[in-house]
Design an enzyme around this catalytic site. Structure first.
Site, PDB file in Angstrom:
ATOM      1  N   LEU A 235       2.475  -3.176  -5.243  1.00  0.00           N
ATOM      2  CA  LEU A 235       3.745  -2.514  -5.529  1.00  0.00           C
ATOM      3  C   LEU A 235       4.680  -2.537  -4.334  1.00  0.00           C
ATOM      4  O   LEU A 235       5.898  -2.505  -4.497  1.00  0.00           O
ATOM      5  CB  LEU A 235       3.502  -1.060  -5.954  1.00  0.00           C
ATOM      6  CG  LEU A 235       2.633  -0.852  -7.197  1.00  0.00           C
ATOM      7  CD1 LEU A 235       2.336   0.627  -7.405  1.00  0.00           C
ATOM      8  CD2 LEU A 235       3.307  -1.446  -8.428  1.00  0.00           C
ATOM      9  N   GLY A 236       4.144  -2.581  -3.147  1.00  0.00           N
ATOM     10  CA  GLY A 236       4.967  -2.572  -1.946  1.00  0.00           C
ATOM     11  C   GLY A 236       4.098  -2.406  -0.726  1.00  0.00           C
ATOM     12  O   GLY A 236       2.885  -2.201  -0.817  1.00  0.00           O
ATOM     13  N   GLY A 238       4.319  -1.054   3.637  1.00  0.00           N
ATOM     14  CA  GLY A 238       5.111  -0.371   4.641  1.00  0.00           C
ATOM     15  C   GLY A 238       4.498  -0.472   6.009  1.00  0.00           C
ATOM     16  O   GLY A 238       3.679  -1.350   6.277  1.00  0.00           O
ATOM     17  N   ILE A 240       2.376   1.419   7.645  1.00  0.00           N
ATOM     18  CA  ILE A 240       0.966   1.743   7.902  1.00  0.00           C
ATOM     19  C   ILE A 240       0.040   1.328   6.764  1.00  0.00           C
ATOM     20  O   ILE A 240      -1.158   1.600   6.832  1.00  0.00           O
ATOM     21  CB  ILE A 240       0.782   3.244   8.184  1.00  0.00           C
ATOM     22  CG1 ILE A 240       1.132   4.088   6.964  1.00  0.00           C
ATOM     23  CG2 ILE A 240       1.593   3.679   9.391  1.00  0.00           C
ATOM     24  CD1 ILE A 240       0.788   5.559   7.123  1.00  0.00           C
ATOM     25  N   GLY A 241       0.548   0.681   5.723  1.00  0.00           N
ATOM     26  CA  GLY A 241      -0.340   0.280   4.641  1.00  0.00           C
ATOM     27  C   GLY A 241       0.394  -0.359   3.485  1.00  0.00           C
ATOM     28  O   GLY A 241       1.625  -0.454   3.474  1.00  0.00           O
ATOM     29  N   VAL A 243       0.612  -0.605  -0.927  1.00  0.00           N
ATOM     30  CA  VAL A 243       0.401   0.199  -2.131  1.00  0.00           C
ATOM     31  C   VAL A 243       0.166  -0.736  -3.310  1.00  0.00           C
ATOM     32  O   VAL A 243       0.922  -1.690  -3.516  1.00  0.00           O
ATOM     33  CB  VAL A 243       1.600   1.121  -2.405  1.00  0.00           C
ATOM     34  CG1 VAL A 243       1.339   1.972  -3.649  1.00  0.00           C
ATOM     35  CG2 VAL A 243       1.862   2.025  -1.205  1.00  0.00           C
ATOM     36  N   LYS A 258      -2.779   3.625  -2.045  1.00  0.00           N
ATOM     37  CA  LYS A 258      -2.299   3.198  -0.731  1.00  0.00           C
ATOM     38  C   LYS A 258      -3.498   2.811   0.114  1.00  0.00           C
ATOM     39  O   LYS A 258      -4.399   3.627   0.338  1.00  0.00           O
ATOM     40  CB  LYS A 258      -1.503   4.313  -0.057  1.00  0.00           C
ATOM     41  CG  LYS A 258      -0.857   3.895   1.254  1.00  0.00           C
ATOM     42  CD  LYS A 258       0.123   4.944   1.751  1.00  0.00           C
ATOM     43  CE  LYS A 258       0.863   4.473   2.984  1.00  0.00           C
ATOM     44  NZ  LYS A 258       1.885   5.450   3.428  1.00  0.00           N
ATOM     45  N   ASP A 354      12.586  11.092   6.194  1.00  0.00           N
ATOM     46  CA  ASP A 354      12.662   9.698   5.734  1.00  0.00           C
ATOM     47  C   ASP A 354      13.249   9.605   4.336  1.00  0.00           C
ATOM     48  O   ASP A 354      12.832   8.765   3.538  1.00  0.00           O
ATOM     49  CB  ASP A 354      11.266   9.062   5.765  1.00  0.00           C
ATOM     50  CG  ASP A 354      11.334   7.530   5.793  1.00  0.00           C
ATOM     51  OD1 ASP A 354      12.398   6.992   6.150  1.00  0.00           O
ATOM     52  OD2 ASP A 354      10.329   6.878   5.466  1.00  0.00           O
TER      53      ASP A 354
END
EC number: 2.7.11.1
Length: 609
Positions: A235-236, A238, A240-241, A243, A258, A354
């Site tokens: 799904l995406g 970032g 630090i990890g 998903v 995640k 954020d």
């Protein structure tokens, strides 16, 4: 969900590395305990009225660093064209947290809250008596109300950790947040984490079928592991990890998982950020915030199993709108729910830091869910009940200033007051004859104002340089230290972007954007046309001096009283019809190309001012 990041592992590497790893003991042995589903037997209803037992805790959450083996890297493998659902059993008992047990197993908070009526086409909502605002939001900050008191003015004594900026990591991508001061010095003070104790029972998800599915698998196989999930789609990803869309094997329930590589987190000194996010997720129980169903660890990965939102994020949804901006009606719906989310977080002593459309996800019923808490700052907060004077009610704003029993949609008139919300002690002691002689516009003199709950961590201070360039508050860029007011600045930028399709201070490059935030005044484009109330709210939020910014002292209460929200029924906001309900079809990728997400690889070290 989360955007591109440097060094992201492919989907097959996550599953294949789990199936072929030999277990060592990188962490002290223990047994990871996932979050448990809420017990329905603890829900207590009596004629539509609900009771809540709030247990106050003075214990602390102690941050502990993980000890990881260096040199463990994932083997680069080609992505399969078809994902396999077969995975060998995995013993994660040697790769758990040092204490082996979640805080949620030690602290039981029985919270018999109302059901979450979030169906987009629901025809029934909880009555205002059962779901007015003070019952749906204020009471949800269960464990943070340790020092609530009534005073003539806000007496909020808050403290927070100070973070030292030693290094900078920047990403040129619009969707990726920037973070400085990830050296481990941003650990919270132990005294400031008592409000983050894990909540075992989450009434807002009491009837969620996902709990039932997880409980069924746990009853059959015991502890949940990676082998119980089938990863369907990335799904995406970032900072630090990554998903993934995951399906619980043997069920038809979907989750967002995640996955974080513990070795990479250790090498980049991001372990504390991952731990902070997990602890925050464990503490949340709110209709517009994510639910952490369970979490587990393998020798290589740390995994968080959360709610999946099929509607994507507001950034993608905005791109599909005509003109790439939302109507003012739709914007009011989305920002109202985000506002309640931020208010709840601040009550728990959590500064989000954020907020952006990419981090606001759309659930299957069209309502929103805030995501990504790895940049959040934890601090102490002392919620205080403040007595409101009549002067507050007679100010020239022309709209109601009292939450709960006073409707926010009308001027202070007799028909605005709900008699069922007041007892005789709230009424004046004068005779009926004297009351009849009073004009209607003097009705406020007959009612003792209800106290307001102030739970804004205004004294929180951090020196970290975190956020997204276009959303950074001036005090963060200047390095003056920041507190909860940064969330209200980002809330103003968020509101501006949804209304106009772009952010107000965007420059030709990231450096130009930062200079614009500091030195350029706020300007509105001629098109599209928005109401005066919307512009006025944005002006109040985007004040460059945080101490003069709207909501600096009284938090979300100030914003909810603004005329822009005058038609919002805060008590029944979960029953409001969403502007758009996402389609229920999930298009799964069919090729390796669809699954792969390349790292951006453009992190820069920049010295500002």
């Amino acid at each position: 969900m989360e955007s591109s990041v440097n060094g992201v592992d492919s989907l097959s590497e996550v599953q294949n590395s789990v199936s072929g790893v030999h277990h060592h003991d990188p962490l002290p042995s223990g047994t990871p305990q996932p979050s448990r589903p809420p017990l329905r037997a603890s829900r207590n209803y009596d004629g539509g009225h609900q009771t809540k037992a709030i247990h106050h805790h003075n214990s602390h959450v102690i941050n502990q660093k993980h000890s990881h083996q260096e040199g463990k890297t994932l083997k680069q493998e080609g992505l399969p064209t078809k994902l396999s659902s077969k995975q060998p059993p995995l013993d994660d008992s040697k790769g758990c947290e040092p204490n082996g047990v979640l805080e949620s197993e030690k602290k039981r908070v029985v919270d018999n809250h109302g059901k979450n009526y979030s169906q987009p086409d629901a025809t029934f909502c909880a009555s205002p008596q059962n779901s007015f605002y003070s019952a749906t939001v204020y009471s949800e900050a269960k464990e943070s109300f340790t020092n609530t008191e009534v005073s003539e003015c806000a007496s909020v004594d808050k403290s927070c950790e100070s973070e030292v900026a030693n290094s900078s990591d920047f990403n040129e991508s619009r969707k990726t947040s920037i973070c400085r001061a990830s050296t481990g010095s941003d650990a919270s003070d132990e005294s400031s984490t008592s409000s983050l104790s894990s909540v075992l029972y989450k009434p807002h998800k009491a009837n969620d079928i996902r709990w039932e599915a997880i409980q069924a698998v746990r009853t059959r196989d015991g502890m949940l592991e990676m082998r119980h999930f089938r990863l369907l789609k990335k799904l995406g990803c970032g900072d630090i990890g990554s998903v993934y869309l995951a399906e619980l094997s043997g069920t038809r329930t979907s989750f967002a998982m995640k996955v974080m590589n513990k070795t990479e987190l250790a090498n980049r000194k991001k372990l504390l950020r991952a731990q902070t996010e997990r602890e925050i997720l464990q503490s949340l129980d709110h209709p517009f915030l994510p639910t952490l169903y369970t979490h587990f660890e393998t020798e290589i990965f740390s995994c968080l199993v959360m709610e999946f939102c099929p509607g994507g994020d507001l950034h993608a949804l905005r791109q599909r709108q005509p003109g790439k901006y939302f109507s003012e009606h739709a914007v009011r719906f989305y920002v109202a729910e985000v506002l309640l989310s931020l208010e709840y977080l601040h009550m728990l002593g959590i500064i989000y830091r954020d907020l952006k459309p990419e981090n606001v996800l759309v659930r299957e019923d069209g309502h929103i869910m805030l995501s990504d808490f790895d940049l959040s700052l934890r601090c102490s907060v002392s919620p205080t009940l403040v007595k409101s004077s009549n002067n507050l009610q007679t100010k020239s704003s022309g709209y109601c200033v009292q939450p709960s029993c006073i409707e926010p949609t009308c001027v202070m008139q007799p028909d605005c007051i709900k008699p069922s919300c007041f007892t005789p002690r709230f009424l004046s002691g004068k005779s009926k004859k004297d009351k009849k002689s009073k004009p209607k516009n003097d009705m406020h003199n007959q009612v003792t104002p209800l106290p307001e709950l102030i739970a804004e961590p205004t004294n929180a201070r951090s020196m970290s340089f975190v956020g997204t360039h276009e959303y950074l508050a001036p005090e963060i860029i200047k390095g003056e230290g920041h507190g909860s007011a940064v969330d209200w600045w980002t809330f103003g930028i968020f509101l501006y972007e949804l209304l106009f399709g772009r952010t107000p201070f965007k420059g030709s490059a990231n450096r130009a954007t930062l200079f614009n935030v500091i030195g350029q005044p706020l300007r509105f484009p001629e098109s599209p046309t928005v109401s005066f109330a919307a512009r006025d709210l944005i002006r109040g939020l985007l004040v460059k001096e945080p101490q003069h910014r709207l909501a600096y002292r009284r938090g979300a209460t100030e914003i909810k009283q603004h005329p822009f929200f005058q038609n919002v029924n805060w008590a029944l906001i979960r029953c409001a019809t969403p502007p758009e309900v996402p389609r229920q079809v999930i298009n799964l990728p069919q090729t390796e190309k669809d699954l792969g997400v390349k790292p951006s690889g453009n992190y820069l070290d920049i010295d500002f001012f």
